[in-house]
Structure formats: C-alpha cells, structure tokens
Design a protein around this motif. Structure first.
Motif, PDB file in Angstrom:
ATOM      1  N   LEU A  93      36.351  33.868  48.900  1.00  0.00           N
ATOM      2  CA  LEU A  93      34.972  34.269  48.696  1.00  0.00           C
ATOM      3  C   LEU A  93      34.897  35.768  48.949  1.00  0.00           C
ATOM      4  CD1 LEU A  93      33.152  31.512  50.818  1.00  0.00           C
ATOM      5  CD2 LEU A  93      34.196  31.290  48.552  1.00  0.00           C
ATOM      6  N   SER A  94      34.187  36.490  48.092  1.00  0.00           N
ATOM      7  CA  SER A  94      34.169  37.947  48.216  1.00  0.00           C
ATOM      8  C   SER A  94      32.804  38.512  47.867  1.00  0.00           C
ATOM      9  CB  SER A  94      35.233  38.566  47.297  1.00  0.00           C
ATOM     10  OG  SER A  94      35.173  39.982  47.313  1.00  0.00           O
ATOM     11  N   LYS A  95      32.378  39.506  48.636  1.00  0.00           N
ATOM     12  CA  LYS A  95      31.170  40.265  48.298  1.00  0.00           C
ATOM     13  C   LYS A  95      31.479  41.390  47.315  1.00  0.00           C
ATOM     14  CE  LYS A  95      28.794  39.306  52.661  1.00  0.00           C
ATOM     15  NZ  LYS A  95      28.190  39.880  53.900  1.00  0.00           N
ATOM     16  N   PHE A  96      32.777  41.614  47.069  1.00  0.00           N
ATOM     17  CA  PHE A  96      33.220  42.655  46.145  1.00  0.00           C
ATOM     18  C   PHE A  96      33.761  42.019  44.867  1.00  0.00           C
ATOM     19  CE2 PHE A  96      34.450  44.227  50.512  1.00  0.00           C
ATOM     20  CZ  PHE A  96      33.302  44.983  50.696  1.00  0.00           C
ATOM     21  N   PRO A  97      33.779  42.734  43.754  1.00  0.00           N
ATOM     22  CA  PRO A  97      34.257  42.150  42.492  1.00  0.00           C
ATOM     23  C   PRO A  97      35.723  41.717  42.554  1.00  0.00           C
ATOM     24  CG  PRO A  97      33.009  44.164  42.082  1.00  0.00           C
ATOM     25  CD  PRO A  97      33.219  44.091  43.562  1.00  0.00           C
ATOM     26  N   ILE A  98      35.973  40.483  42.130  1.00  0.00           N
ATOM     27  CA  ILE A  98      37.340  39.996  41.929  1.00  0.00           C
ATOM     28  C   ILE A  98      37.688  40.252  40.467  1.00  0.00           C
ATOM     29  CG2 ILE A  98      38.879  37.992  41.988  1.00  0.00           C
ATOM     30  CD1 ILE A  98      37.029  36.772  44.103  1.00  0.00           C
ATOM     31  N   VAL A  99      38.575  41.198  40.221  1.00  0.00           N
ATOM     32  CA  VAL A  99      38.857  41.588  38.837  1.00  0.00           C
ATOM     33  C   VAL A  99      39.998  40.785  38.227  1.00  0.00           C
ATOM     34  CG1 VAL A  99      37.919  43.902  39.169  1.00  0.00           C
ATOM     35  CG2 VAL A  99      40.358  43.497  39.602  1.00  0.00           C
ATOM     36  N   HIS A 100      40.761  40.120  39.063  1.00  0.00           N
ATOM     37  CA  HIS A 100      41.869  39.289  38.560  1.00  0.00           C
ATOM     38  C   HIS A 100      42.238  38.294  39.645  1.00  0.00           C
ATOM     39  CE1 HIS A 100      45.584  38.106  36.553  1.00  0.00           C
ATOM     40  NE2 HIS A 100      46.208  38.279  37.698  1.00  0.00           N
ATOM     41  N   HIS A 101      42.592  37.072  39.244  1.00  0.00           N
ATOM     42  CA  HIS A 101      43.138  36.128  40.211  1.00  0.00           C
ATOM     43  C   HIS A 101      44.131  35.204  39.519  1.00  0.00           C
ATOM     44  CE1 HIS A 101      39.894  33.560  38.562  1.00  0.00           C
ATOM     45  NE2 HIS A 101      40.665  32.547  38.916  1.00  0.00           N
ATOM     46  N   GLU A 102      45.098  34.770  40.287  1.00  0.00           N
ATOM     47  CA  GLU A 102      46.141  33.873  39.779  1.00  0.00           C
ATOM     48  C   GLU A 102      46.629  32.988  40.914  1.00  0.00           C
ATOM     49  OE1 GLU A 102      50.429  34.025  37.372  1.00  0.00           O
ATOM     50  OE2 GLU A 102      49.388  35.881  37.920  1.00  0.00           O
ATOM     51  N   ASN A 103      46.695  31.694  40.661  1.00  0.00           N
ATOM     52  CA  ASN A 103      47.207  30.764  41.656  1.00  0.00           C
ATOM     53  C   ASN A 103      48.672  30.457  41.390  1.00  0.00           C
ATOM     54  OD1 ASN A 103      46.584  29.105  43.980  1.00  0.00           O
ATOM     55  ND2 ASN A 103      47.005  27.344  42.668  1.00  0.00           N
ATOM     56  N   ARG A 104      49.474  30.521  42.429  1.00  0.00           N
ATOM     57  CA  ARG A 104      50.907  30.246  42.309  1.00  0.00           C
ATOM     58  C   ARG A 104      51.230  28.924  42.981  1.00  0.00           C
ATOM     59  NH1 ARG A 104      53.770  34.707  40.690  1.00  0.00           N
ATOM     60  NH2 ARG A 104      52.323  36.130  39.670  1.00  0.00           N
ATOM     61  N   ILE A 121      40.959  42.985  44.092  1.00  0.00           N
ATOM     62  CA  ILE A 121      39.568  43.247  44.450  1.00  0.00           C
ATOM     63  C   ILE A 121      39.233  44.714  44.222  1.00  0.00           C
ATOM     64  CG2 ILE A 121      37.829  42.987  46.262  1.00  0.00           C
ATOM     65  CD1 ILE A 121      39.277  40.375  45.659  1.00  0.00           C
ATOM     66  N   ASP A 122      38.082  44.975  43.607  1.00  0.00           N
ATOM     67  CA  ASP A 122      37.526  46.323  43.511  1.00  0.00           C
ATOM     68  C   ASP A 122      36.616  46.569  44.707  1.00  0.00           C
ATOM     69  OD1 ASP A 122      38.588  47.635  41.346  1.00  0.00           O
ATOM     70  OD2 ASP A 122      37.069  46.928  39.929  1.00  0.00           O
ATOM     71  N   ILE A 123      36.884  47.618  45.461  1.00  0.00           N
ATOM     72  CA  ILE A 123      36.033  47.998  46.585  1.00  0.00           C
ATOM     73  C   ILE A 123      35.172  49.184  46.143  1.00  0.00           C
ATOM     74  CG2 ILE A 123      35.940  48.716  48.993  1.00  0.00           C
ATOM     75  CD1 ILE A 123      37.220  45.980  48.606  1.00  0.00           C
ATOM     76  N   PRO A 124      33.851  49.064  46.167  1.00  0.00           N
ATOM     77  CA  PRO A 124      32.990  50.167  45.731  1.00  0.00           C
ATOM     78  C   PRO A 124      33.320  51.480  46.454  1.00  0.00           C
ATOM     79  CG  PRO A 124      31.696  48.187  46.064  1.00  0.00           C
ATOM     80  CD  PRO A 124      33.075  47.881  46.567  1.00  0.00           C
ATOM     81  N   THR A 128      41.502  52.841  44.765  1.00  0.00           N
ATOM     82  CA  THR A 128      42.621  51.906  44.825  1.00  0.00           C
ATOM     83  C   THR A 128      42.109  50.485  45.015  1.00  0.00           C
ATOM     84  OG1 THR A 128      43.988  53.627  45.826  1.00  0.00           O
ATOM     85  CG2 THR A 128      44.782  51.357  45.993  1.00  0.00           C
ATOM     86  N   GLN A 129      42.608  49.562  44.204  1.00  0.00           N
ATOM     87  CA  GLN A 129      42.228  48.160  44.341  1.00  0.00           C
ATOM     88  C   GLN A 129      42.979  47.507  45.508  1.00  0.00           C
ATOM     89  OE1 GLN A 129      43.260  46.966  40.327  1.00  0.00           O
ATOM     90  NE2 GLN A 129      41.106  46.949  39.717  1.00  0.00           N
ATOM     91  N   VAL A 130      42.334  46.516  46.126  1.00  0.00           N
ATOM     92  CA  VAL A 130      42.931  45.768  47.236  1.00  0.00           C
ATOM     93  C   VAL A 130      43.488  44.458  46.704  1.00  0.00           C
ATOM     94  CG1 VAL A 130      42.469  44.601  49.426  1.00  0.00           C
ATOM     95  CG2 VAL A 130      41.391  46.811  48.938  1.00  0.00           C
ATOM     96  N   HIS A 131      44.732  44.162  47.060  1.00  0.00           N
ATOM     97  CA  HIS A 131      45.356  42.894  46.702  1.00  0.00           C
ATOM     98  C   HIS A 131      45.237  41.943  47.884  1.00  0.00           C
ATOM     99  CE1 HIS A 131      47.598  44.021  42.922  1.00  0.00           C
ATOM    100  NE2 HIS A 131      47.182  45.205  43.365  1.00  0.00           N
ATOM    101  N   THR A 132      44.885  40.708  47.604  1.00  0.00           N
ATOM    102  CA  THR A 132      44.810  39.683  48.647  1.00  0.00           C
ATOM    103  C   THR A 132      45.614  38.468  48.202  1.00  0.00           C
ATOM    104  OG1 THR A 132      42.840  38.547  47.801  1.00  0.00           O
ATOM    105  CG2 THR A 132      42.476  40.445  49.231  1.00  0.00           C
TER     106      THR A 132
END
Length: 247
Positions: A93-104, A121-124, A128-132
């Motif tokens: 769950l994110s308050k920031f935009p999830i620009v891509h996701h992939e389940n492995r 994740i894009d952080i306003p 630099t995007q954050v990977h989780t």
C-alpha cells in the motif's frame, strides 16, 4: 527528518494469533494510526469464499483494498498461494505513485507457495525512483537459501546500483543464517544498524524470534521500532516493524 515512514506486517489473513477472531477492521484502524506512507503486507487475502460466508463483516473486495481504503490510493498485490476457497499473497500500500510492479514466484517446487513483490515508486520532488520488494520466504532453511539467492539476483540484475532500495517482510530466518547473504551484498538491516541486533517479532504477544526484517540500500532508517504492545499484540501472530526512511 525522515522522507517517509514504512510499516511491514504479516497480516495473518486478518485473524488474531490463534485464528479465533477476525480482526481486519481493527487492523485497518491500527495501521491508519501509525501514519505509514508505505505498508508492506504478507499473508493478505485476495479472496476466500468460505470465510466470506462465515463472517458477517467480511469485506466485499480483497483485504488489501479494504486496508488501503481512501488512505493509500496506490496498491499492488502479488498472488502467491491459490486454493479452492481463494488466494493470498503479498501487497504494498502506498501514498506515492506505484509506476511498476511485478510479482516473482519463488516457490520451491512441490512445497510452500511463496513470492516477492517488486514495486517501483515515484516520490514527489525526488528525481530518483525508490525500489521496494515485499518478501515472504519459506519455513525450511534450504528453501530460504534458494529464495534469498533469487532475491540477490533480482537486486543485482534489475535494480540500479545507486537506486534507493527497501526490502521488507517476513523472512522466517529465526536462526539468522540467511542474514549474511544480504549484508554481504551491500544491504544493511534497519534494526541491526540502530540497535546492534535484528528485531524479535514472533509471536506477537511475547516476541522472541526474529522473523521480520527491513533491509536497506542507499537509504537509512530513522528510529525503527517493533510494535508489540496493544493493539498490535492482538491483531496478528507477528508484531509489525515501523521505521522512518531517509533518502
């Protein structure tokens, strides 16, 4: 000051420690109260037909959508385990935009169904995007070793070396045997860095086993804590971890 706060929790499919009570509504209230910007969830139900019939307050949609509600406008789900009544997996769950996701799928053939949910994740205000990566590993040590090797391959091959990275979830690594595999590859664990040891999170009411972790690269943690008092001690079999993240 932290750029944002994260929470990681094995949601235990919305039931308390011994599966006696359905506590998803109280869990949602508790998650809201800690003001987390990202919530890493493991064992969250996408659907369960039998439970839906037995519990009058069962949500109409997936549990992760119910928990997100209007607070976390972005969410991603990775289905891990499928059975006749439904399915469960990991979610972010994110308050920031999830620009891509992939389940492995990291299931070891013929055994527990496990997965890793990778989100970008894009952080306003940040270039630099954050990977989780939301992680739920197996109960057997040999399986966890294989799964951690897959995790390390994903980090090495698919995530830029200078990108902020957060890997959080239920590692089931109570003997800490898998811990060096990640630290040798440049990740540091939030609680070990702050307190000198990883956190005990299981069982929730009297945590003695260090199952849940927050690993970081190119970011740091601010005041990580285990949420083991009420109401958390009565909302799952795991105590959640909360930390501020500094970019």
């Amino acid at each position: 000051m932290p750029a944002f706060n994260i929470l990681t929790l094995n949601a235990h499919m919305g039931f308390n420690l011994l599966n006696r009570r359905f506590v998803l509504h109280a869990l949602r209230d508790a998650i809201r109260d800690v003001s987390a910007d990202m919530v890493f969830l493991q064992e969250v139900l996408g659907a369960h037909a039998r439970h839906a019939k037995r519990h009058l307050n069962w949500p109409e949609g997936p549990q992760y959508e119910f928990l997100a509600d209007a607070i976390w406008t972005q969410f991603a789900y990775g289905q891990n385990a499928v059975y006749p009544d439904g399915h469960h997996g990991n979610a972010l769950l994110s308050k920031f935009p999830i620009v891509h996701h992939e389940n492995r799928d990291v299931t070891v053939h013929g055994h527990e169904e496990r997965g890793m949910l990778h989100c970008v994740i894009d952080i306003p205000g940040r270039a630099t995007q954050v990977h989780t990566i939301c992680v739920h590993l197996g109960l057997r040590e040999g399986h966890r070793k294989q799964q951690l090797e897959l995790l390390c391959a994903i980090i090495a091959n698919e995530i830029p070396a200078d990108a902020p990275l957060i890997v959080a979830g239920d590692f089931n690594d109570w003997r800490r045997r898998g811990h060096p595999l990640l630290t040798r590859r440049g990740l540091h664990e939030a609680f070990e860095e702050a307190h000198g040891h990883v956190a005990a999170t299981f069982p929730a009411r009297w945590p003695v086993m260090p199952l849940d972790r927050i690993y970081l690269r190119n970011v740091s943690a601010h005041k990580p804590k285990v949420l083991s008092s009420r109401p958390w001690s009565h909302l799952s079999d795991h105590a959640p971890l909360l930390a501020g993240i500094k970019l």
